[in-house]
Design an enzyme around this catalytic site. Structure first.
Site, PDB file in Angstrom:
ATOM      1  N   ASP A  95       2.561  10.330   4.552  1.00 14.93           N
ATOM      2  CA  ASP A  95       2.981   9.274   5.454  1.00 14.93           C
ATOM      3  C   ASP A  95       3.518   8.105   4.625  1.00 14.93           C
ATOM      4  OD1 ASP A  95       3.310   7.480   7.525  1.00 14.93           O
ATOM      5  OD2 ASP A  95       1.175   7.041   7.730  1.00 14.93           O
ATOM      6  N   ASP A  97       4.988   4.622   5.167  1.00 17.25           N
ATOM      7  CA  ASP A  97       5.155   3.613   6.208  1.00 17.25           C
ATOM      8  C   ASP A  97       5.848   2.395   5.601  1.00 17.25           C
ATOM      9  OD1 ASP A  97       4.807   1.658   8.191  1.00 17.25           O
ATOM     10  OD2 ASP A  97       2.951   2.637   8.878  1.00 17.25           O
ATOM     11  N   ASP A  99      -0.050   6.677   2.338  1.00 14.05           N
ATOM     12  CA  ASP A  99      -1.441   6.539   2.725  1.00 14.05           C
ATOM     13  C   ASP A  99      -2.154   7.852   2.401  1.00 14.05           C
ATOM     14  OD1 ASP A  99      -3.868   6.314   3.925  1.00 14.05           O
ATOM     15  OD2 ASP A  99      -3.114   5.667   5.875  1.00 14.05           O
TER      16      ASP A  99
END
Ligand SMILES: [Zn+2]
Length: 317
Positions: free
Chosen positions: A94, A96, A268
Site C-alpha cells: 500500500d 499512500d 505501510d
C-alpha cells in the site's frame, strides 16, 4: 477537486456509473472465497464478514446500499463469512500519497494532491520493478486506491507465504532495514544501495542534523560533496563515506539507520504482513475524495482524470 461525496452522489454513482465489469479478473474468479467489508455511512468499515456467491449478489448490494466505501479481503477462505479456513492471500503493498516521507508538494497531513499521487505512482512502479526483477514475481497488478496505489501480486508461489516472509519482502523492496544476513559478506544488495542513495539525495542538511552524533561540519561537507557521497553509497563503498572528515563508523551507522527508517515509511508494512487485510474494492467509489478506486492497466501512463467519476465532472460545471 477532491471533496467528499454526498449520499445523493453515492447513490447516483452506484445507480448509473458503477459497473461490475470493472472488478478485476483476479478478484472475480475468487469472489465467493473473499470476505467483503463495507463502510455504509462514512463512520468506518464496520460491516464485515460478508460473502457473495455470485457477482450479481454483490451488484444488488452495491446498487441498493451505495456504500461509502467497499473492501474485499486479500485472503481466500473456505468460510469467508466467518473469516475461517484461510487458504492463501495476495501479497499487497500500500503506497499512500498522504504518508510519503517526503513530498514534492505542500500538502499538509492527511491531504493529497495530483503531485503527491504522481509521486506515489512512481514509488509503486519502482517497488513493482524490484518484485519482478529481483524476486521473479509475474502477476503484479496495480490499483489506484483514491489516495495512492496498491500493488497486488497473485502469483501462486507468493500467495502461500506467511507473515515473516512478507515482512522480509517489504524490508527488501523498500530498503527499509540495514541488512545483516550472511550475504553481507558480499556487500549490500543493489536495491538497498539504490534506495538509500535516493533518500540521501532527497534530504537537505537540516534534516541530516537530526541524526544522532551528526555534527554541522560533517553535514556541510556531505552537502558540498553530495555527488561523491551519493556515488559511494550507490557503489556500496561505505568506507569512502566514513573517510569524510569527522565521520566515524558510529556516525555512518547512525546515518544508514536514519535513511532506512525513512525508506520504511514509503509503504505501510502492516498492510503487507496482514494476511487477513481487506483492501478497497477496485471499481468502487472512494467517497472521501470522490474518486473511483480502479485497476490500472498501464501504470506508466495513468492519469488521475481516468478515476474521476461522472458526477464530479458534472458538479464542476
Ligand atoms: Zn500533495
Amino acid at each position: 477537486m477532491m471533496y467528499e461525496a454526498t449520499p445523493d452522489e453515492r447513490r447516483l454513482f452506484y445507480k448509473e456509473e458503477w459497473n461490475k465489469r470493472e472488478i478485476p479478473e483476479f478478484i472475480l474468479h475468487s469472489l465467493s472465497l473473499r470476505e467483503f467489508g463495507f463502510d455504509l455511512d462514512g463512520t468506518g468499515p464496520s460491516h464485515r464478514y460478508n460473502q457473495f456467491i455470485t457477482v450479481e449478489q454483490l451488484e444488488n448490494f452495491m446498487r441498493s446500499r451505495a456504500p461509502y466505501s467497499a473492501f474485499a479481503s486479500v485472503a481466500l477462505y473456505e468460510r469467508p463469512s466467518a473469516r475461517e479456513g484461510w487458504l492463501k492471500s495476495e501479497l499487497a503493498l500500500d503506497i499512500d500519497a498522504k504518508d510519503l516521507p517526503f513530498k514534492p508538494c505542500e500538502c499538509s497531513n492527511g491531504r493529497v494532491c495530483e503531485q503527491c499521487i504522481d509521486e506515489a505512482r512512481r514509488v509503486a512502479m519502482e517497488f513493482a520493478d524490484t518484485l519482478a526483477q529481483d524476486l521473479d514475481m509475474r502477476n503484479i497488478n496495480f490499483v489506484y486506491s483514491g489516495r495512492g496505489f496498491h500493488i497486488r501480486v497473485v502469483d501462486e508461489a507468493v500467495m502461500g507465504l506467511g507473515q515473516n516472509e512478507r515482512g522480509q519482502i517489504v524490508e527488501y523492496v523498500t530498503g527499509g532495514v540495514v541488512p545483516t544476513d550472511t550475504t553481507m559478506a558480499f556487500g549490500y544488495s543493489k536495491v538497498f544501495r539504490e534506495r538509500v542513495a535516493k533518500t540521501f539525495g532527497a534530504l537537505d542538511g537540516e534534516k541530516l542534523l537530526e541524526i544522532k552524533g551528526m555534527k554541522r561540519p560533517i553535514v556541510q561537507r556531505l552537502m558540498v560533496e553530495k555527488e561523491r557521497a551519493l556515488e559511494a553509497i550507490r557503489r556500496g563503498r561505505f568506507d569512502d563515506i566514513s573517510s569524510f572528515e569527522g565521520m566515524g563508523p558510529k556516525t555512518l551507522s547512525s546515518l544508514l539507520g536514519f535513511l532506512t527508517k525513512i525508506n520504511f515509511r514509503f509503504t505501510d508494512g502492516k498492510v503487507t504482513i496482514d494476511t487477513k487485510r481487506i483492501l478497497r474494492l477496485p471499481s468502487s467509489l472512494h467517497s472521501g475524495v470522490s474518486m473511483k478506486c480502479m485497476l490500472v492497466r498501464d501504470i506508466e501512463h495513468f492519469k488521475l482524470e481516468d478515476a474521476v467519476p461522472k458526477f464530479v465532472r458534472e458538479r464542476v460545471m
